[in-house]
Scaffold this motif. Structure first.
Motif, short mmCIF file in Angstrom:
data_model
loop_
_atom_site.label_atom_id
_atom_site.label_comp_id
_atom_site.label_asym_id
_atom_site.label_seq_id
_atom_site.Cartn_x
_atom_site.Cartn_y
_atom_site.Cartn_z
N LEU A 9 0.82 -1.22 0.00
CA LEU A 9 0.00 0.00 0.00
C LEU A 9 0.85 1.26 0.00
O LEU A 9 0.46 2.27 -0.57
N ARG A 20 -3.70 1.76 -10.29
CA ARG A 20 -4.46 1.47 -9.07
C ARG A 20 -5.61 0.51 -9.36
O ARG A 20 -5.88 -0.39 -8.59
N ARG A 31 -12.53 -4.38 -2.81
CA ARG A 31 -12.28 -3.15 -2.05
C ARG A 31 -13.35 -2.97 -0.97
O ARG A 31 -13.05 -2.60 0.15
N ILE A 34 -12.68 -5.15 2.05
CA ILE A 34 -11.58 -4.63 2.86
C ILE A 34 -12.07 -3.47 3.71
O ILE A 34 -11.77 -3.40 4.91
N GLU A 35 -12.83 -2.58 3.13
CA GLU A 35 -13.34 -1.44 3.87
C GLU A 35 -14.35 -1.88 4.94
O GLU A 35 -14.39 -1.31 6.03
N ASN A 78 1.25 -6.02 4.45
CA ASN A 78 0.98 -4.59 4.60
C ASN A 78 1.04 -4.13 6.05
O ASN A 78 0.56 -3.05 6.38
N VAL A 90 -2.63 -0.84 8.22
CA VAL A 90 -3.24 -1.11 6.92
C VAL A 90 -4.34 -0.10 6.60
O VAL A 90 -4.38 0.47 5.50
N GLU A 91 -5.23 0.14 7.56
CA GLU A 91 -6.32 1.09 7.29
C GLU A 91 -5.76 2.49 7.03
O GLU A 91 -6.22 3.18 6.11
N ASP A 93 -2.82 3.34 5.77
CA ASP A 93 -2.24 3.37 4.43
C ASP A 93 -3.33 3.34 3.36
O ASP A 93 -3.25 4.04 2.36
N TRP A 94 -4.36 2.50 3.58
CA TRP A 94 -5.47 2.39 2.64
C TRP A 94 -6.14 3.75 2.45
O TRP A 94 -6.42 4.16 1.32
N GLU A 95 -6.39 4.44 3.55
CA GLU A 95 -7.04 5.75 3.48
C GLU A 95 -6.19 6.76 2.73
O GLU A 95 -6.70 7.57 1.98
#
Length: 100
Positions: A9, A20, A31, A34-35, A78, A90-91, A93-95
């Motif tokens: 990420l 992406r 996705r 994951i969210e 991640n 992880v969250e 980085d995801w954001e």
């Protein structure tokens, strides 16, 4: 000292549109799943302390029918080694990557 691999990420921050989209297609789940996992973990850990395991994550993955070993590998790659680290690393980085 071993080779330190950059989290996937973190590398994603450098990619744009089509790259992406391609990356999202290679994830072990959608996705949205994951969210939803992030929301689930926020709810669970809002009520109790992290036991520094992946109890809540595994239960979520099993309930959703997500391939547990593939998803666990991706989370580990991640920086998500327990429920709270998934949120912390992880969250976050995801954001940053996807602006959620």
């Amino acid at each position: 000292m071993g080779l330190v691999r950059k989290r996937q990420l973190v590398q994603m921050k450098q990619l744009s549109g089509e790259d992406r989209k391609t990356y999202l297609e290679t994830l072990p789940t959608t996705r949205e799943n994951i969210e939803e996992l992030f929301i689930h973990l926020n709810d669970c850990l809002g009520e109790e302390f992290c036991k520094h395991d992946m109890e809540h994550t595994i239960k979520f993955l099993m309930r959703k029918g997500i391939h547990v070993p593939k998803m666990m590998t991706w989370l580990n790659e991640n920086g998500g080694y327990c429920d709270c680290e998934i949120l912390k690393t992880v969250e976050d980085d995801w954001e940053e990557v996807f602006g959620v």
